[in-house]
Scaffold this active site. Structure first.
Site, PDB file in Angstrom:
ATOM      1  N   ASP A  98       2.575   1.769  48.144  1.00 57.34           N
ATOM      2  CA  ASP A  98       3.022   1.105  46.967  1.00 57.34           C
ATOM      3  C   ASP A  98       1.995   0.597  46.233  1.00 57.34           C
ATOM      4  O   ASP A  98       1.149  -0.194  46.542  1.00 57.34           O
ATOM      5  CB  ASP A  98       4.037   0.272  47.363  1.00 57.34           C
ATOM      6  CG  ASP A  98       5.309  -0.103  46.516  1.00 57.34           C
ATOM      7  OD1 ASP A  98       4.852   0.037  45.223  1.00 57.34           O
ATOM      8  OD2 ASP A  98       6.248  -0.179  46.974  1.00 57.34           O
ATOM      9  N   ASP A 200       4.770   0.554  41.213  1.00 59.29           N
ATOM     10  CA  ASP A 200       5.434  -0.551  40.699  1.00 59.29           C
ATOM     11  C   ASP A 200       5.428  -0.749  39.323  1.00 59.29           C
ATOM     12  O   ASP A 200       4.386  -0.844  38.727  1.00 59.29           O
ATOM     13  CB  ASP A 200       5.030  -1.845  41.498  1.00 59.29           C
ATOM     14  CG  ASP A 200       6.275  -2.813  41.579  1.00 59.29           C
ATOM     15  OD1 ASP A 200       7.176  -2.530  42.312  1.00 59.29           O
ATOM     16  OD2 ASP A 200       5.998  -3.787  41.165  1.00 59.29           O
ATOM     17  N   GLU A 242       7.530   4.064  38.644  1.00 54.98           N
ATOM     18  CA  GLU A 242       8.850   3.064  38.213  1.00 54.98           C
ATOM     19  C   GLU A 242       8.874   2.796  36.889  1.00 54.98           C
ATOM     20  O   GLU A 242       8.282   1.895  36.859  1.00 54.98           O
ATOM     21  CB  GLU A 242       8.973   1.928  39.368  1.00 54.98           C
ATOM     22  CG  GLU A 242      10.225   1.325  39.261  1.00 54.98           C
ATOM     23  CD  GLU A 242      10.257  -0.167  39.749  1.00 54.98           C
ATOM     24  OE1 GLU A 242      11.383  -0.617  39.998  1.00 54.98           O
ATOM     25  OE2 GLU A 242       9.240  -0.989  39.863  1.00 54.98           O
ATOM     26  N   HIS A 316      14.687  -0.049  47.673  1.00 55.74           N
ATOM     27  CA  HIS A 316      14.608  -1.504  48.261  1.00 55.74           C
ATOM     28  C   HIS A 316      15.378  -2.606  47.135  1.00 55.74           C
ATOM     29  O   HIS A 316      15.582  -3.879  47.656  1.00 55.74           O
ATOM     30  CB  HIS A 316      13.477  -2.010  48.837  1.00 55.74           C
ATOM     31  CG  HIS A 316      12.315  -2.186  47.558  1.00 55.74           C
ATOM     32  ND1 HIS A 316      12.006  -0.790  46.918  1.00 55.74           N
ATOM     33  CD2 HIS A 316      11.986  -3.000  46.790  1.00 55.74           C
ATOM     34  CE1 HIS A 316      11.192  -1.342  45.854  1.00 55.74           C
ATOM     35  NE2 HIS A 316      11.211  -2.445  45.921  1.00 55.74           N
ATOM     36  N   ASP A 317      15.540  -2.121  45.925  1.00 55.93           N
ATOM     37  CA  ASP A 317      16.242  -3.093  45.030  1.00 55.93           C
ATOM     38  C   ASP A 317      17.810  -2.697  44.696  1.00 55.93           C
ATOM     39  O   ASP A 317      18.356  -3.223  43.856  1.00 55.93           O
ATOM     40  CB  ASP A 317      15.427  -2.845  43.475  1.00 55.93           C
ATOM     41  CG  ASP A 317      13.987  -3.355  43.786  1.00 55.93           C
ATOM     42  OD1 ASP A 317      13.615  -4.250  44.565  1.00 55.93           O
ATOM     43  OD2 ASP A 317      13.062  -2.663  43.209  1.00 55.93           O
TER      44      ASP A 317
HETATM   45  C1  GLC Z   1       9.554  -3.633  41.427  1.00 56.09           C
HETATM   46  C2  GLC Z   1       9.953  -3.590  42.740  1.00 56.09           C
HETATM   47  C3  GLC Z   1      10.659  -4.624  43.159  1.00 56.09           C
HETATM   48  C4  GLC Z   1       9.512  -6.085  42.636  1.00 56.09           C
HETATM   49  C5  GLC Z   1       9.205  -5.970  41.393  1.00 56.09           C
HETATM   50  C6  GLC Z   1       7.975  -6.737  41.128  1.00 56.09           C
HETATM   51  O1  GLC Z   1      10.696  -3.357  40.618  1.00 56.09           O
HETATM   52  O2  GLC Z   1      10.566  -2.424  43.101  1.00 56.09           O
HETATM   53  O3  GLC Z   1      10.983  -4.911  44.547  1.00 56.09           O
HETATM   54  O4  GLC Z   1      10.570  -7.295  42.924  1.00 56.09           O
HETATM   55  O5  GLC Z   1       8.827  -4.677  40.965  1.00 56.09           O
HETATM   56  O6  GLC Z   1       7.052  -6.470  41.670  1.00 56.09           O
END
Ligand code: GLC
Ligand code: CA
Length: 548
Positions: A98, A200, A242, A316-317
């Site tokens: 990640d 991310d 992402e 995980h979100d």
């Molecule tokens: C992304 C991650 C999330 C995190 C955010 C800030 O959206 O998936 O879990 O809180 O970024 O890093």
């Protein structure tokens, strides 16, 4: 399009805190993941995406990194990571790291230095602005985790930007030194033999805060192309960004091979379909199924040869699909979990599985904020309490959208704490673990795990599943999703009942077919009058004379 190893791969996301604890301190760790590699190899996955394992004060559970080249002592050591890469490799599994580079932790040495004085050489690693004349924040940008995105640093009397928590200051990507440091760090990891990066919120690195532009800034793709050239472009790895607001047009900018950016992106259009437009994710509405189909069909067809889809329901979100859009009651949990799996794994793209999805784990409802760990959820709770929302309304949102729903420990067996730890788990388990767990599932003749294994196998054995053209049928049907995949003169038909109510599919061309896989043991192959039971989903191979 040139074929790549990750075209027919399946990725499995591990949330290390909650996967397997090897030393009984209640926190999952790298040795724990190593212990479970045979389980993952048996499932048939090709890649493990590891949520962050770096040194971190854990304000946002590892997404706030204080040293990119050190491992959190809770998770283990650098030697453990190397061992994980090696032992995974021996099983044909690659490790996806990640990459969290929109921000660091405020405890990162860069930020500690930067906040010492306005003249500090690290000052420009972050984004600082003077207060307005009345002392107010520079502008209206808000944090994804509630409140203003600006935090005043008293010592130097300037605000710094944090699109997430105030312990996650945003890096200043306009500073070439920042970019160089990050590329060097990425190369450090690539040299260890990793399989790539999950990036991310990568769409925010081109932000222009003074113009209130956060995602898709004008320099975004320049930076990604530069990153590609400076780092992973030299390796045959998987990179997935992402990108919350991506449209197919935007996704092609990232993943058209000719542009030399990323392998693919995560787009979230389907995920937002139960949210009220323009409102925070917590304010939900009933899912519009016709819209859901239109969104998937758009993404399946519009990338063409200029991009590649990533396919996912959960991460995980994003809470468990079987609870939110399926039916997690004892009666329908298994069939509905298999229905969502069938749909996703028969689409074109690279599927992602979030730990526990392969045994149909469900959300974990709570009734008090003390049961919650996640910073986003806690901030949301405080904000809504101050706005006088009722407790019921707040918890109804949390139980649907809160991130702890799927961050609870993995359910391996029915012994104490589900075999996750003999210590005190960092976050309580879902109490249903005595009946829903890996061991129980694998011993059942209705095993979801075995079903996932078969789906993964189908992708390995049939190029049609990987590369076949997609064509949707019956787009106006209010509960059926039907689509075809065609490749080299062969056509498969996938028919899914997304709901509990029974329904019928009538093939307009009256074709005949044989069943490839189905989530009931005794599905019918009568396409001219196909009755579908609750959540029944069937994959057919059309008979020879109906092939294209
Ligand atoms: C992304 C991650 C999330 C995190 C955010 C800030 O959206 O998936 O879990 O809180 O970024 O890093
Ligand atoms: Ca541990």
């Amino acid at each position: 399009m040139e074929k790549k190893w990750w075209n027919n791969s399946v990725v499995y996301q591990v949330y290390p805190r909650s996967f397997q604890d090897s030393n009984d301190d209640g926190i999952g760790d790298l040795r724990g993941i190593i212990q479970r590699l045979d389980y993952l190899a048996d499932l048939g996955i090709d890649v493990i995406w590891l949520s962050p394992i770096y040194q971190s004060p854990n304000d946002d559970n590892g997404y706030d990194i204080s040293d990119y080249e050190a491992i959190s002592s809770e998770f283990g050591t650098m030697a453990d990571v190397e061992e994980l890469i090696k032992q995974s490799g021996e099983r044909g599994i690659k490790i996806l790291m990640d990459l969290v580079v929109n921000h660091t932790s405020d405890e990162h040495i860069w930020f500690k230095e930067a906040s010492k004085s306005r003249e500090n050489p690290y000052r420009d690693y972050y984004i600082w602005r003077d207060p307005l004349e009345n002392g107010e924040v520079p502008n209206d940008l808000t944090s994804v985790f509630s409140g203003s995105a600006w935090e005043l640093d008293d010592q130097t009397n300037q605000y710094y930007l944090h699109l997430y928590s105030k312990k996650q200051p945003d890096l200043n990507w306009e500073n070439p030194k920042v970019r160089e440091e990050i590329y060097e760090m990425m190369n450090f990891w690539l040299e260890k033999g990793i399989g790539g990066f999950r990036m991310d919120i990568i769409d925010t690195i081109g932000k222009i805060p003074d113009k209130l532009i956060t995602t898709n800034g004008p320099k975004l793709h320049d930076y990604i192309q530069e990153m590609n050239r400076a780092t992973f472009g030299q390796y045959d790895v998987l990179t997935v960004g992402e990108t919350w607001g991506a449209t197919p047009e935007i996704a092609k900018l990232y993943s058209d091979p000719i542009r030399q950016e990323l392998s693919m992106v995560f787009q979230f259009e389907h995920i937002g379909l139960d949210q009220l437009p323009g409102k925070p994710k917590w304010d939900t509405k009933k899912l519009d199924f016709i819209e859901l189909k239109a969104v998937f069909s758009k993404w399946q067809t519009e990338l063409g040869n200029k991009g590649w889809n990533s396919l996912f329901w959960n991460n995980h979100d994003i809470p468990r699909i079987v609870s939110n859009w399926g039916d997690d009651s004892p009666e329908y949990r298994i069939v509905s979990a298999k229905m969502f799996a069938t749909f996703l794994h028969l689409l074109k793209g690279t599927p992602y599985i979030f730990q526990g999805e392969e045994i149909g784990l469900i959300n974990t409802p709570v009734t008090s904020i003390e049961e919650i760990d996640d910073i986003e959820t806690v901030n949301f709770y405080n904000e809504r309490v101050s706005e006088n929302y009722s407790n019921d309304a707040i918890f109804s949102s949390i139980n649907k959208k809160g991130r702890d729903n799927l961050r609870r420990p993995m359910q391996w067996d029915s012994t104490e704490n589900a075999g996750f730890t003999k210590g005190k788990p960092w976050l309580a388990l879902n109490p249903n673990y005595s009946s829903i767990n890996v061991l129980q599932d694998q011993q059942s003749k209705n095993s979801i795990f075995t079903y996932y294994k078969k789906l993964i196998q189908l992708r390995k054995e049939n190029e049609l599943v990987v590369y076949g053209e997609y064509k949707e049928l019956v787009p106006e049907d209010k509960q059926l999703y039907a689509y075809e995949r065609s490749y080299n003169g062969e056509t498969w038909l996938i028919v899914l009942n997304f709901y509990k109510k029974e329904t019928v599919y009538k093939d307009s061309q009256q074709r005949t077919a044989s069943i490839v896989i189905s989530n009931y043991p005794d599905s019918s192959d009568n396409l001219s009058d196909l009755k579908l039971r609750p959540f029944e989903s069937i994959v057919f191979k059309l008979n020879e004379r109906y092939q294209k």
